[in-house]
Design an enzyme around this catalytic site. Structure first.
Site, PDB file in Angstrom:
ATOM      1  N   SER A 269      71.160 -21.383  11.799  1.00  0.00           N
ATOM      2  CA  SER A 269      71.818 -21.100  10.532  1.00  0.00           C
ATOM      3  C   SER A 269      73.221 -20.580  10.750  1.00  0.00           C
ATOM      4  CB  SER A 269      70.987 -20.111   9.710  1.00  0.00           C
ATOM      5  OG  SER A 269      71.503 -18.810   9.838  1.00  0.00           O
ATOM      6  N   LYS A 270      74.056 -20.958   9.798  1.00  0.00           N
ATOM      7  CA  LYS A 270      75.462 -20.569   9.822  1.00  0.00           C
ATOM      8  C   LYS A 270      75.560 -19.035   9.736  1.00  0.00           C
ATOM      9  CE  LYS A 270      79.817 -21.883   9.306  1.00  0.00           C
ATOM     10  NZ  LYS A 270      80.506 -21.806  10.550  1.00  0.00           N
ATOM     11  N   ARG A 271      74.587 -18.458   9.024  1.00  0.00           N
ATOM     12  CA  ARG A 271      74.579 -17.007   8.825  1.00  0.00           C
ATOM     13  C   ARG A 271      74.501 -16.259  10.159  1.00  0.00           C
ATOM     14  NH1 ARG A 271      70.151 -14.474   6.791  1.00  0.00           N
ATOM     15  NH2 ARG A 271      69.257 -16.532   6.604  1.00  0.00           N
TER      16      ARG A 271
END
Ligand code: GLU
Length: 501
Positions: A269-271
């Site tokens: 995930s980009k997070r």
């Protein structure tokens, strides 16, 4: 308000039949996740493998308005990856518009149709009431408070301009749906929430818009991430309520990230700072290497080609069978991507590589006198990704302040004393060369080694260290001197001699 039957028939009549039609339906977030890229790729491959149509649809109802740049990122990514679309916002097509906010009026009509069929209802519950409902359990289902409103009560609220949403009325019983990857799945309807179909601003939720659009666009295969699997029964109930054919569902297992920093595997995930497609390009990966690697994240070829790793797009189109998609999550591994990328870099023609490498070389080699194509030729076999380049060639512009110890190398049989002697001998030979070509430098230095009765390496090592000031360089002494030019080479050899004296 009742729905105009003629209009509905017209919408149905527009739907193309008799071909595989798939769609990639990104939300314009400004970047492309690796998981999204994989969905786009598999969706495209299914259309192409079956000689069908690939459609690009922008799902922007969450954002309220179109973010122009974000859509451009999607276009640019798809183009760079070779994922051409037959219908979409920019090219049009028979079932447009292809941007959901431009379709907004249509969803309301289909929701109205569901109300008329008794499969949906208006809900006037206030934020406060819903908050109260979710106070103890954020996942609590809606309690159907508004389902029991009489027609008169509803009309009065509408007349008073009270805001409302439209909810799906989940029937009793159970729902079974089929997924091409996960097989038959049955859920008890009691587990399903009366989800919102139309929000109070009149825009549809994703959960409603995707069903209406997939039907109206004639989509035959719906490819999406497995996180949507739990919503599929609700979509099935919507298709059933409308009396529409359910498309083939293809849910793809999550892409995990093999995090080299922590040694753990987790959902990509980009997070968490995991790279998006754009990040990978900025880190010097070639689109085609990324696409090839991503194709194998959750899909495997079968038969004769079961072991094949490298695929052109045409080969992927031929080989891509839905049966090869895996149920288990796959792990994105930077080392494996490096392996693919290095192979793709090597496979470029020298001209193509020079073109790709040029901006990276120019990050550290600013002196226009240095020929980037000649530098690129040294690098092609020696980098895994283009971002390896700047640090490898920085010595061309500025000779590092290197340690004199670098002149000592056991294998080349050099130490400070030997190196000084070699540089002293090399200087006049190089100075005397009439032509500063690769061959001339090579022959001059090799001839000198022979005259001195030393191994080539004993001479080449100190010349290369003096020229580059680094133990590890792309290319050897001859290539580096050639690119540096005669004056700069002689200047650096003299500096080397000074260091050694
Ligand atoms: N807009 C959704 C997303 O970006 C699409 C999901 C789907 O393909 O149905 O995740």
């Amino acid at each position: 308000m009742t729905i105009d039957k003629g209009w509905l028939d017209e919408m149905e009549a527009r739907i193309p039949h008799g071909e595989a039609r798939t769609r990639f339906a990104p939300s314009p977030t400004g970047y492309m996740h690796v998981g999204n890229l994989r969905t786009a790729l598999y969706t495209w491959l299914i259309a192409r493998h079956n000689g069908g149509k690939f459609i690009l649809r922008i799902e922007d109802t969450d954002q309220g308005r179109l973010v122009a740049d974000a859509v451009d990122v999607i276009y640019a990514t798809m183009r760079r990856c070779g994922l051409t679309w037959d219908e979409g916002p920019d090219v049009g097509g028979p079932v447009g518009p292809y941007i959901q906010t431009e379709r907004r009026d249509l969803y309301g009509k289909y929701a109205q149709l569901l109300i008329e069929k008794g499969c949906a209802y208006r809900c006037f519950c206030t934020e406060e009431r819903l908050e109260e409902l979710h106070k103890d359990d954020p996942n609590a289902k809606y309690d159907r408070h508004c389902l029991s409103l009489s027609p008169e009560e509803i009309q009065a609220k509408l007349d008073a301009g009270e805001p409302y949403v439209i909810r799906q009325k989940i029937p009793e019983g159970s729902t079974t749906f089929h997924d091409a990857v996960y097989g038959d799945i049955t859920v008890d309807n009691a587990e399903l929430d009366d989800q919102i179909l139309i929000k109070s601003d009149g825009l549809p939720t994703y959960n409603f818009a995707n069903v209406v659009d997939d039907h109206l666009m004639g989509i035959t295969h719906v490819v999406r991430g497995a996180e949507y699997l739990s919503s599929a029964p609700k979509y099935n109930l919507l298709y059933e309520a409308f009396g529409w054919e359910v498309p083939t569902y293809i849910h793809c297992a999550s892409v995990m990230f093999n995090d080299p920093a922590t040694g753990t595997v987790r959902k990509m995930s980009k997070r968490h700072g995991d790279p998006s497609y754009q990040d990978l390009v900025e880190q010097g990966y070639l689109s085609q290497a990324v696409v090839n690697y991503v194709a194998l994240l959750g899909w495997a070829p079968h038969g004769d080609i079961a072991e094949q790793e490298f695929f052109t797009m045409d080969e992927l189109v031929r080989a891509f069978e839905i049966e090869g998609i895996s149920k288990s999550p796959s792990a994105f591994d930077m080392d494996k991507l490096n392996y693919f990328n290095a192979a793709y870099l090597r496979n470029l023609t020298p001209e193509e590589f020079a073109r790709e490498a040029q901006p990276w070389i120019r990050q550290t080699v600013k002196n226009p006198a240095y020929d980037t194509a000649a530098i690129a030729a040294l690098l092609q076999a020696r980098c895994e990704k283009l971002s390896d380049i700047p640090e490898k060639v920085d010595f061309f512009d500025a000779l590092p302040d290197y340690d004199v110890e670098l002149f000592t190398n056991k294998k080349s049989k050099t130490n400070g004393e030997v190196s000084l002697e070699m540089l002293k001998q090399a200087y006049p030979v190089l100075e005397g060369l009439g032509c500063w070509s690769q061959d001339a430098i090579h022959d001059g230095l090799v001839g000198l080694a022979e005259t001195l009765s030393v191994k080539n390496a004993t001479l080449m090592w100190p010349v290369r260290i003096a020229a580059a000031g680094k133990a590890v360089t792309p290319g050897g002494a001859v290539e580096i001197c050639r690119i540096l030019g005669k004056d700069e080479t002689l200047r650096r050899i003299k500096l080397g001699m000074e260091k050694l004296q």
